[in-house]
Motif scaffolding. Structure first.
Motif, PDB file in Angstrom:
ATOM      1  N   ASP B 351       0.834  -1.202   0.000  1.00  0.00           N
ATOM      2  CA  ASP B 351       0.000   0.000   0.000  1.00  0.00           C
ATOM      3  C   ASP B 351       0.873   1.257   0.000  1.00  0.00           C
ATOM      4  O   ASP B 351       2.086   1.189  -0.166  1.00  0.00           O
ATOM      5  N   ASP B 352       0.227   2.385   0.201  1.00  0.00           N
ATOM      6  CA  ASP B 352       0.938   3.666   0.164  1.00  0.00           C
ATOM      7  C   ASP B 352       2.076   3.717   1.179  1.00  0.00           C
ATOM      8  O   ASP B 352       3.123   4.315   0.922  1.00  0.00           O
ATOM      9  N   GLU B 353       1.843   3.059   2.324  1.00  0.00           N
ATOM     10  CA  GLU B 353       2.900   3.091   3.346  1.00  0.00           C
ATOM     11  C   GLU B 353       4.135   2.328   2.894  1.00  0.00           C
ATOM     12  O   GLU B 353       5.262   2.721   3.209  1.00  0.00           O
ATOM     13  N   ALA B 354       3.901   1.248   2.163  1.00  0.00           N
ATOM     14  CA  ALA B 354       5.044   0.503   1.625  1.00  0.00           C
ATOM     15  C   ALA B 354       5.838   1.371   0.656  1.00  0.00           C
ATOM     16  O   ALA B 354       7.077   1.406   0.693  1.00  0.00           O
ATOM     17  N   VAL B 355       5.134   2.102  -0.192  1.00  0.00           N
ATOM     18  CA  VAL B 355       5.824   2.991  -1.132  1.00  0.00           C
ATOM     19  C   VAL B 355       6.557   4.086  -0.353  1.00  0.00           C
ATOM     20  O   VAL B 355       7.695   4.455  -0.687  1.00  0.00           O
ATOM     21  N   GLU B 356       5.910   4.571   0.690  1.00  0.00           N
ATOM     22  CA  GLU B 356       6.535   5.575   1.558  1.00  0.00           C
ATOM     23  C   GLU B 356       7.850   5.023   2.121  1.00  0.00           C
ATOM     24  O   GLU B 356       8.886   5.694   2.086  1.00  0.00           O
ATOM     25  N   ALA B 357       7.793   3.778   2.608  1.00  0.00           N
ATOM     26  CA  ALA B 357       8.996   3.143   3.151  1.00  0.00           C
ATOM     27  C   ALA B 357      10.061   3.010   2.073  1.00  0.00           C
ATOM     28  O   ALA B 357      11.251   3.268   2.313  1.00  0.00           O
ATOM     29  N   LEU B 358       9.623   2.614   0.889  1.00  0.00           N
ATOM     30  CA  LEU B 358      10.564   2.461  -0.229  1.00  0.00           C
ATOM     31  C   LEU B 358      11.304   3.763  -0.496  1.00  0.00           C
ATOM     32  O   LEU B 358      12.532   3.788  -0.609  1.00  0.00           O
ATOM     33  N   THR B 359      10.556   4.855  -0.585  1.00  0.00           N
ATOM     34  CA  THR B 359      11.202   6.123  -0.922  1.00  0.00           C
ATOM     35  C   THR B 359      12.035   6.651   0.230  1.00  0.00           C
ATOM     36  O   THR B 359      13.003   7.378   0.021  1.00  0.00           O
ATOM     37  N   THR B 360      11.660   6.280   1.462  1.00  0.00           N
ATOM     38  CA  THR B 360      12.417   6.768   2.613  1.00  0.00           C
ATOM     39  C   THR B 360      13.744   6.022   2.753  1.00  0.00           C
ATOM     40  O   THR B 360      14.796   6.642   2.945  1.00  0.00           O
ATOM     41  N   PHE B 361      13.677   4.696   2.650  1.00  0.00           N
ATOM     42  CA  PHE B 361      14.875   3.902   2.953  1.00  0.00           C
ATOM     43  C   PHE B 361      15.746   3.650   1.726  1.00  0.00           C
ATOM     44  O   PHE B 361      16.896   3.265   1.868  1.00  0.00           O
ATOM     45  N   CYS B 362      15.199   3.789   0.565  1.00  0.00           N
ATOM     46  CA  CYS B 362      15.972   3.497  -0.653  1.00  0.00           C
ATOM     47  C   CYS B 362      16.035   4.757  -1.527  1.00  0.00           C
ATOM     48  O   CYS B 362      15.422   4.795  -2.606  1.00  0.00           O
TER      49      CYS B 362
END
Lengths: 102, 614
Positions: B351-362
């Motif tokens: 979901d959006d939070e996963a994408v958020e995590a992706l952009t934050t950590f990678c």
């Protein structure tokens, strides 16, 4: 450069010493052989009209030669029936084909 | 045998080397002695005769003697030869007899209870016993004598054949079998399928292709692929996937400890444990691509995070058993190393939070592809807008995305982009504008691949604006399919300002990108006029790199346009014209394949034969 004239037939030599004499036109269907025999390249193969293939054994090279003639024969025709390849030769032949660029 | 003592008698006198030599060469001392004595006796007789006649010894006598001598020596030679033959035959006979006895004994043992065994034995006696290997036999066809081997072939009459005759016969039977085999005709369906696969060349397949196809046929029998170039490995993997031969066993063929790329294009048959195998065998994998990996679970993510610490590129299609938390864990584990991330067909999680995590950590992502992921929406667009290092971006959202979000995204990261693919972006909250195209025009200057499809929001003028005076160099790949007005009551669209890529936009596109364009898809761009097509492909203007072009469902395209394409694009290999009903009777040049011409039924073989001068 005495023997530098291009002959009609060239010799392919396998790593176990088998020699295959075949038409230059057929041999040159394989990219690697074509480059090796290119008169402008100045490789020693061009003067000897002989290509040593130290990575290919006689059985595989025989099949390769068969394919080269098969390819030459069917170059113009459509819906060519596939040449038969013994399954046990497949992998070796594939590596040889990759090396020879056919 | 006269001179020699029979062997095996046990008594042997002293042997000199000469005797041995003579014996070995079939020269018998006895014979020599006999002939000498004969000569002496004859000479005595003759001498007696001449004495009787009262004549002295004459030359004639000597001559006779010489003749006799010669005769006797030739006779001796002949005799020795004959003797040898006799001997051989005798030995053969004895052996034969023994063999026959053995067979008979066996038979007797077998049939000892049977009453008619005697009768059979009698019948057997009339049959010629077949010689055993090692014995000599006359060939049934050529009558030559030869040594029987276990490989000797039986002749037509039941006898044995010598090796050359046997080979000849095998050849004949093989040829006969070949002639009896029905000719396999490849059906039209197969041909069409090949053509859709883009197999354009009319000659035979390459040896590599033949080998790979054969390998795929025998996928179950392969133990190991061994050292293969990566390209070939990938090719084999592809064809295994296509033939649905990729399973737990065959997958292991493609895993080698030193590999840095693992690509399994069809992983549907793989089980959860198999995915762990990948990381156990190839811990150094840098690029991972698993399509349809339905059984890829949370536990696999854990194992991957633990083992595969060099991963830089990840592609997972249909990994629906991975939960949101695990996706986040993956991004935390890979962190700044992750360069490429591609997921498609996710609807249970991500979901959006996963994408958020992706952009934050990678933050170092260079390549991102999110397609058909149902859980993500506008928030993800904002998150992606923070990935400053992105070079390749492909998005296909399920939910509508407002134009503001999209333009914000492009404005934020557009300058570095080399690939921009926006599929099916619709905004149903406000009236259509050309804002997106205008933003692309001003922001993007490095694009080489551009895809903007399945929307009816931008007008032709917007495309003209995009491609006119664009500081971006000519594009390599353009796909603008299905950009057209969708009004059933007015199929031609508004005449004044056409919606979607129409005549003027297409002209601008080809003027801008024509010199280096390799791929063009303008299917379903229904508002491009015939005049524009003939103007663009007039046979004089050249598009030197164009290889593939898709004109499907552009109803104005006719034979003339297709012929113009053949002349204007020297490198073109594939022309797709589904639904172009005006394409008829085209002569396709050699090496080009024309797909989908619906009216060309009688000319279904559209492989090129004719030369280019139409």
């Amino acid at each position: 450069m005495t023997g530098s004239k291009t002959t009609e037939y060239v010799t392919l030599v396998s790593n176990d010493g088998y020699e295959f004499k075949l038409l230059r036109s057929a041999a040159c269907l394989a990219g690697t052989i074509k480059k090796a025999l290119d008169p402008t390249s100045g490789f020693i193969e061009t003067t000897q009209n002989r290509v040593d293939l130290p990575t290919i054994n006689g059985v595989v090279l025989e099949k390769v030669c068969e394919y080269l003639y098969y390819n030459q024969k069917h170059a113009e025709s459509r819906d060519v029936s596939d040449m038969d390849i013994p399954p046990e030769l497949c992998l070796e032949l594939l590596i040889a084909a990759d090396y020879l660029d056919v | 045998m006269s001179g020699r003592r029979p062997r095996g008698a046990g008594i042997r006198g002293p042997h000199s080397a000469l005797t041995d030599f003579l014996a070995a060469n079939n020269i018998s001392a006895q014979e020599i002695r006999d002939s000498y004595q004969q000569r002496v006796r004859q000479a005595e007789q003759e001498a007696a005769q001449t004495d009787d006649n009262g004549e002295g010894p004459s030359n004639g006598g000597a001559e006779v003697e010489e003749d006799l001598q010669a005769e006797s020596s030739t006779m001796a030679a002949e005799r020795t030869r004959k003797r040898k033959r006799d001997q051989d035959e005798a030995i053969a006979k004895i052996k034969k007899g023994k063999a026959a006895k053995k067979v008979q004994k066996k038979k007797q043992k077998k049939n000892s209870s049977d009453d008619d065994s005697d009768f059979e034995d009698v019948m057997d006696m009339y049959k010629k016993a077949k010689p055993l290997p090692g014995q000599l036999e006359n060939c049934e066809l050529c009558n030559k004598r030869f040594t029987v081997t276990p490989y000797s072939k039986a002749g037509p009459e039941g006898g044995l054949l010598c090796t050359p005759c046997g080979k000849e016969m095998v050849k004949d039977t093989k040829a006969e079998a070949k002639a009896n085999k029905p000719v396999v005709r490849r059906g039209r369906r197969k041909m069409e399928s090949n053509r859709l696969d883009g197999m354009t060349d009319c000659g035979p397949k390459t040896l590599q292709q033949l080998c790979i196809e054969k390998l795929a046929q025998h996928s179950e029998d392969i133990d190991e692929l061994g050292e293969m170039p990566e390209g070939i490995m990938n090719r084999i993997s592809e064809i295994f996937s296509k033939k649905r031969a990729m399973n737990s066993t065959t997958m292991k063929l493609f895993l080698q400890p030193d590999m840095d790329r693992v690509a399994i294009h069809e992983a549907a048959y793989l089980e959860t444990e198999d995915y762990d195998q990948i990381f156990a065998i190839c811990p150094n994998v840098k690029r991972l691509s698993l399509r349809n990996c339905c059984q890829f679970k949370d536990s696999n993510i854990d194992y991957m995070n633990e083992k595969a610490r060099a991963l830089e590129e990840i592609q997972l299609l249909g990994a629906n058993l991975v939960s949101n938390d695990k996706w986040a864990e993956l991004f935390i584990a890979r962190g700044k190393d992750l360069k490429a991330f591609k997921v498609e067909w996710l609807d249970a999680a991500f979901d959006d939070e996963a994408v958020e995590a992706l952009t934050t950590f990678c933050p170092n992502l260079e390549r991102l592809k999110l397609e058909r992921c149902k859980q993500i929406g506008p928030d993800s667009i904002d998150a992606i807008a923070r990935l400053q290092h992105l070079k390749h971006l492909t998005l296909r959202f399920h939910d509508p995305i407002t134009r503001e979000k999209l333009t914000h995204l492009i404005r934020s990261i557009g300058t570095n982009l080399e690939t921009l693919c926006l599929e099916h972006f619709l905004d149903n909250t406000s009236d259509p504008t050309d804002d997106v195209l205008a933003t692309i025009h001003t922001t993007c200057t490095r694009l080489s691949k551009f895809r903007f499809t399945e929307n009816n929001e931008c007008t032709d003028a917007g495309y003209v604006n995009l491609f006119s005076h664009w500081s971006n160099p000519p594009l390599r790949y353009i796909d603008i399919n299905s950009t057209r007005d969708l009004d059933n009551t007015n199929p031609d669209g508004p005449q004044e300002s056409p919606i979607g890529l129409a005549s003027a936009g297409f002209l601008a596109l080809m003027t801008h990108s024509g010199p280096s364009l390799e791929f063009l898809d303008i299917s379903s761009c229904r508002h491009i006029s015939h005049e524009t097509f003939t103007l663009v492909f007039d046979g004089v203007k050249q598009y030197p790199h164009l290889v593939e072009i898709n004109l499907s469902f552009c109803p104005v395209v006719d034979t003339h346009v297709v012929a113009g394409i053949f002349r204007s694009c020297p490198l073109v290999k594939k022309v797709v014209t589904f639904g172009c009903f005006r394409v008829e009777d085209v002569r396709v040049p050699q090496g080009i394949v024309l797909i989908g011409a619906p009216r060309a039924q009688d000319l279904i073989e559209q492989f090129g034969e004719g030369s280019l001068d139409l």
